[in-house]
Design a protein around this motif. Structure first.
Motif, PDB file in Angstrom:
ATOM      1  N   LYS A 103       0.867  -1.179   0.000  1.00 38.95           N
ATOM      2  CA  LYS A 103       0.000   0.000   0.000  1.00 38.95           C
ATOM      3  C   LYS A 103       0.903   1.227   0.000  1.00 38.95           C
ATOM      4  N   VAL A 141      -6.989   9.002  -2.070  1.00 37.56           N
ATOM      5  CA  VAL A 141      -7.117   7.749  -2.826  1.00 37.56           C
ATOM      6  C   VAL A 141      -6.175   6.700  -2.242  1.00 37.56           C
ATOM      7  N   ASP A 142      -6.724   5.505  -1.984  1.00 38.49           N
ATOM      8  CA  ASP A 142      -5.886   4.381  -1.552  1.00 38.49           C
ATOM      9  C   ASP A 142      -5.149   3.848  -2.765  1.00 38.49           C
ATOM     10  N   LEU A 143      -3.835   3.704  -2.642  1.00 41.50           N
ATOM     11  CA  LEU A 143      -3.018   3.234  -3.756  1.00 41.50           C
ATOM     12  C   LEU A 143      -2.324   1.928  -3.398  1.00 41.50           C
ATOM     13  N   TRP A 144      -2.159   1.091  -4.409  1.00 41.36           N
ATOM     14  CA  TRP A 144      -1.469  -0.188  -4.256  1.00 41.36           C
ATOM     15  C   TRP A 144      -0.417  -0.298  -5.336  1.00 41.36           C
ATOM     16  N   ILE A 183      -1.555  12.756  -7.543  1.00 36.15           N
ATOM     17  CA  ILE A 183      -2.677  11.909  -7.149  1.00 36.15           C
ATOM     18  C   ILE A 183      -3.300  12.451  -5.877  1.00 36.15           C
ATOM     19  N   HIS A 242       1.224   5.687  -0.111  1.00 37.13           N
ATOM     20  CA  HIS A 242       0.625   7.003   0.089  1.00 37.13           C
ATOM     21  C   HIS A 242       0.963   7.850  -1.126  1.00 37.13           C
ATOM     22  N   SER A 243       0.101   8.794  -1.454  1.00 37.73           N
ATOM     23  CA  SER A 243       0.290   9.603  -2.661  1.00 37.73           C
ATOM     24  C   SER A 243       1.635  10.328  -2.679  1.00 37.73           C
ATOM     25  N   THR A 264      -1.837   1.212  -8.835  1.00 41.68           N
ATOM     26  CA  THR A 264      -3.276   1.187  -9.075  1.00 41.68           C
ATOM     27  C   THR A 264      -4.026   1.586  -7.809  1.00 41.68           C
ATOM     28  N   ASP A 265      -5.310   1.902  -7.979  1.00 39.55           N
ATOM     29  CA  ASP A 265      -6.155   2.179  -6.819  1.00 39.55           C
ATOM     30  C   ASP A 265      -7.013   0.962  -6.477  1.00 39.55           C
ATOM     31  N   ASN A 266      -6.705  -0.167  -7.113  1.00 41.00           N
ATOM     32  CA  ASN A 266      -7.463  -1.392  -6.907  1.00 41.00           C
ATOM     33  C   ASN A 266      -6.502  -2.510  -6.517  1.00 41.00           C
ATOM     34  N   ARG A 267      -6.549  -2.934  -5.271  1.00 41.48           N
ATOM     35  CA  ARG A 267      -5.619  -3.950  -4.770  1.00 41.48           C
ATOM     36  C   ARG A 267      -5.670  -5.230  -5.589  1.00 41.48           C
TER      37      ARG A 267
END
Length: 85
Positions: A28, A48-51, A44, A30-31, A64-67
């Motif tokens: 995970k 928004v949660d980022l992976w 970004i 952080h922007s 991506t923002d989708n794990r």
């Protein structure tokens, strides 16, 4: 009779290449960390949660923002995944 303990010595290069092409890790992010690992990425929104998916040697593969997308990409590239906390 004394037995000597065998000590394995790896060079820095050998250590860095362990798992290369076989293992990737998901983390995970952080922007504010994005530009360091993904310099081409646009600014970004911090909410928004980022992976991110990285190769075993730390090479950035995907942001991506989708794990789930990180695991899909790893499977597509035939990489085993591990998570970092």
């Amino acid at each position: 009779m004394l037995l000597r303990e065998a000590t394995a010595r790896l060079t820095q290069s050998e250590l860095a290449n362990i798992g290369a092409g076989e293992v990737a890790y998901v983390r995970k992010m952080h922007s504010e960390e994005v530009s360091r690992c993904f310099p081409e990425a646009p600014d970004i929104d911090p909410s928004v949660d980022l992976w991110a998916l990285f190769g075993a040697d730390g090479t950035p593969i995907l942001l991506t923002d989708n794990r789930s997308s990180t695991f899909y990409k790893a499977a597509e590239d035939e990489l085993k995944t591990v998570s970092l906390h």
